[in-house]
Design a protein around this motif. Structure first.
Motif, PDB file in Angstrom:
ATOM      1  N   ASP A 163       0.857  -1.177   0.000  1.00 45.68           N
ATOM      2  CA  ASP A 163       0.000   0.000   0.000  1.00 45.68           C
ATOM      3  C   ASP A 163       0.901   1.238   0.000  1.00 45.68           C
ATOM      4  N   SER A 192     -12.440  -1.735  -3.004  1.00 44.03           N
ATOM      5  CA  SER A 192     -11.849  -2.500  -1.910  1.00 44.03           C
ATOM      6  C   SER A 192     -10.926  -1.622  -1.087  1.00 44.03           C
ATOM      7  N   GLU A 194      -8.134  -0.714  -2.087  1.00 44.16           N
ATOM      8  CA  GLU A 194      -6.772  -1.101  -2.454  1.00 44.16           C
ATOM      9  C   GLU A 194      -6.530  -0.864  -3.943  1.00 44.16           C
ATOM     10  N   ALA A 210       2.638  -0.841   9.872  1.00 45.07           N
ATOM     11  CA  ALA A 210       1.322  -1.414  10.145  1.00 45.07           C
ATOM     12  C   ALA A 210       0.252  -0.332  10.210  1.00 45.07           C
ATOM     13  N   SER A 211       0.332   0.640   9.350  1.00 44.71           N
ATOM     14  CA  SER A 211      -0.598   1.743   9.397  1.00 44.71           C
ATOM     15  C   SER A 211      -0.543   2.470   8.066  1.00 44.71           C
TER      16      SER A 211
ATOM     17  N   ARG B   9       1.352  -5.849  15.540  1.00 42.38           N
ATOM     18  CA  ARG B   9       0.379  -4.911  14.991  1.00 42.38           C
ATOM     19  C   ARG B   9      -0.043  -5.284  13.581  1.00 42.38           C
ATOM     20  N   VAL B  10       0.411  -6.452  13.126  1.00 45.79           N
ATOM     21  CA  VAL B  10       0.097  -6.872  11.763  1.00 45.79           C
ATOM     22  C   VAL B  10      -0.558  -8.245  11.791  1.00 45.79           C
ATOM     23  N   THR B  24     -12.240  -2.980   4.755  1.00 44.20           N
ATOM     24  CA  THR B  24     -11.824  -2.296   3.538  1.00 44.20           C
ATOM     25  C   THR B  24     -10.616  -1.402   3.776  1.00 44.20           C
ATOM     26  N   GLY B  25      -9.623  -1.551   2.906  1.00 45.36           N
ATOM     27  CA  GLY B  25      -8.458  -0.676   2.957  1.00 45.36           C
ATOM     28  C   GLY B  25      -7.412  -1.074   3.977  1.00 45.36           C
ATOM     29  N   SER B  26      -7.537  -2.270   4.586  1.00 45.58           N
ATOM     30  CA  SER B  26      -6.603  -2.635   5.656  1.00 45.58           C
ATOM     31  C   SER B  26      -5.324  -3.297   5.148  1.00 45.58           C
ATOM     32  N   MET B  27      -5.234  -3.576   3.846  1.00 45.36           N
ATOM     33  CA  MET B  27      -4.022  -4.219   3.333  1.00 45.36           C
ATOM     34  C   MET B  27      -2.843  -3.247   3.392  1.00 45.36           C
ATOM     35  N   VAL B  28      -1.718  -3.682   3.974  1.00 43.64           N
ATOM     36  CA  VAL B  28      -0.513  -2.852   3.896  1.00 43.64           C
ATOM     37  C   VAL B  28       0.494  -3.453   2.934  1.00 43.64           C
ATOM     38  N   TYR B  72      -0.775  -8.983   4.291  1.00 40.29           N
ATOM     39  CA  TYR B  72      -0.487  -8.361   5.581  1.00 40.29           C
ATOM     40  C   TYR B  72      -1.519  -7.263   5.804  1.00 40.29           C
ATOM     41  N   ALA B  74      -3.366  -4.396   8.463  1.00 39.63           N
ATOM     42  CA  ALA B  74      -3.164  -3.594   9.669  1.00 39.63           C
ATOM     43  C   ALA B  74      -3.965  -2.316   9.539  1.00 39.63           C
ATOM     44  N   VAL B  75      -4.390  -1.780  10.669  1.00 40.27           N
ATOM     45  CA  VAL B  75      -5.108  -0.503  10.679  1.00 40.27           C
ATOM     46  C   VAL B  75      -4.522   0.374  11.777  1.00 40.27           C
ATOM     47  N   GLU B  76      -4.028   1.529  11.396  1.00 39.68           N
ATOM     48  CA  GLU B  76      -3.590   2.559  12.351  1.00 39.68           C
ATOM     49  C   GLU B  76      -2.672   2.023  13.451  1.00 39.68           C
ATOM     50  N   ALA B  77      -1.846   1.040  13.104  1.00 40.32           N
ATOM     51  CA  ALA B  77      -0.877   0.465  14.047  1.00 40.32           C
ATOM     52  C   ALA B  77      -1.533  -0.062  15.312  1.00 40.32           C
TER      53      ALA B  77
END
Lengths: 217, 205
Positions: A163, A192, A194, A210-211, B9-10, B24-28, B72, B74-77
């Motif tokens: 990302d 999605s 993404e 992780a953020s 955190r992951v 939605t949008g959590s993929m890093v 992987y 994660a959201v906002e660490a």
């Protein structure tokens, strides 16, 4: 070790006469010994480098720490990751994620997007920017991330997708390609989330946080 | 079978040709061939579920991660934890849900009037079936046991999830003191009776 993590968010750096360091301006938290801080201007070398940095908005005010002692660095409670560079491959990182690095390392602004106009539009849309900072040489670097950065190995024949907001840095013989898959679903709010991804191929390591939070000024 | 592994955190999701639903949008990052597409809102499918979500205000937008490889998330660490379900039901505060493995059913359950004043919505999301649920919290999760005769009271803003034979009720500490600004800062609480486990986070939303 010249760079020592006191906790996950503060790094202590030994500054000696032979080893001055460059850091984000204002990121010094404290020091012991005789350490002096002075602002430095421009990244890269010469007028070209400075103009390039300004154009690319890959320019964060930096300062030099010189003298003899120990200085502590941290920024906004973000996690710090220390990397050792052996000079075999450059490190690609966004300028605002550089907390502190050896002054012996060379930084330059690099054009990231390959593929002309299309890539430029993508870069603007993702907010990722088209330029990154390239760090060359042998030495140590401390990077900022929200929640800590974890490394992912990239092997030939394998694509790692990242990302753009979670991308921290990469090292090795890698090619980075911004890919956009924006379809009608995104337009009607059924995406999605993404749609934009950085596709990394080659041999090396990518650091991911992780953020999706960027470093604030 | 897809496996979910929490790593600080992951969340690592191993996909073997199947699909996992995640926020939605959590993929890093991902390796291999993984696709992401919109998968509707959490809380079940169909008209009835949609209506319940609308009334309850308990809604998370989900995406489907499919293919083979590792994703992987994660959201906002936030800290990640994985809970294994063996045919039982987990009640989750919808904002704390990160991902569910295939085969699990999401639904919305009305929790009574307690949600209105706490701002946590009128209902909670329930996950049931056999599989894994990934939860996220601000700081590491704390598991608190509830036994018959030993009820547990938690702050609604710290509540993450609960499982077991539990009944919830609403505790109000509002008195004339709260009205004049001399309250303790804990006007509303959720009380759990029965036998089971309640997960809370060391932070308030």
């Amino acid at each position: 070790m010249a760079y020592e993590l006191l906790n996950s968010k503060v790094v202590a750096v030994d500054v000696t006469g032979q080893r001055p360091v460059l850091s984000r301006r204002g990121a010094m938290l404290g020091y012991s010994g005789r350490v002096a801080f002075a602002p430095v201007h421009g990244q890269g070398t010469g007028v070209g480098g400075m103009v390039g940095a300004a154009l690319a908005s890959e320019s964060v005010p930096m300062m030099a720490s010189t003298g003899d002692g120990k200085a502590l660095f941290g920024h906004r409670g973000l996690h710090v990751t220390v990397l050792d560079l052996d000079g075999s491959a450059p490190l690609l990182v966004e300028a605002d994620r550089l907390l502190v690095h050896d002054a012996a390392l060379q930084t330059s602004v690099q054009f990231l997007g390959q593929g002309g106009l299309k890539a430029m539009v993508r870069g603007m849309a993702t907010g990722q920017g088209l330029f990154t900072t390239q760090v060359n040489g042998v030495g140590q670097v401390a990077l900022l991330s929200h929640g800590g950065a974890f490394p992912l190995q990239v092997q030939p024949g394998e694509t790692v997708g990242v990302d753009p907001q979670a991308y921290v840095a990469s090292k090795g013989q890698l090619s980075l390609d911004l890919s956009a898959k924006v379809g009608w679903r995104e337009a009607v709010g059924r995406g999605s989330g993404e749609a934009f991804q950085i596709h990394v191929t080659g041999t090396g390591t990518v650091w991911v946080q992780a953020s999706e939070q960027k470093v604030k000024a | 079978m897809a496996t979910l592994t929490a790593d600080g955190r992951v969340l690592q999701v191993q996909l073997h040709g199947d699909a996992v639903r995640a926020v939605t949008g959590s993929m890093v990052a991902f390796t291999g061939a993984v696709q992401f597409k919109h998968a509707g809102a959490g809380g079940g499918d169909g008209m009835r579920a949609a209506l319940k979500r609308r009334v309850a205000g308990e809604s998370v937008s989900l995406m489907e991660c499919s293919g083979s490889g590792t994703a992987y998330l994660a959201v906002e660490a936030r800290q990640v934890a994985v809970v294994d379900l063996v045919g039982d039901t987990l009640s989750v505060e919808s904002e704390s849900l990160l991902a569910v493995s295939p085969g699990l059913t999401l639904d919305v359950k009305f929790a009574g009037m307690s949600g209105i004043s706490s701002g946590q919505g009128l209902a909670t999301t329930t996950v049931s079936g056999q599989g894994q649920v990934a939860l996220m919290s601000e700081g590491p999760l704390i598991a608190l046991e509830v036994a018959p005769g030993q009820p547990l009271v938690v702050d609604p803003d710290a509540f993450i999830a609960s499982r077991g034979q539990l009944s919830t009720s609403f505790v109000s500490g509002v008195s004339w003191k709260s009205l004049v600004g001399e309250g303790s800062g804990e006007p509303f609480s959720i009380r759990f009776d029965g036998a089971g486990t309640v997960l809370v986070q060391p932070a308030e939303r």
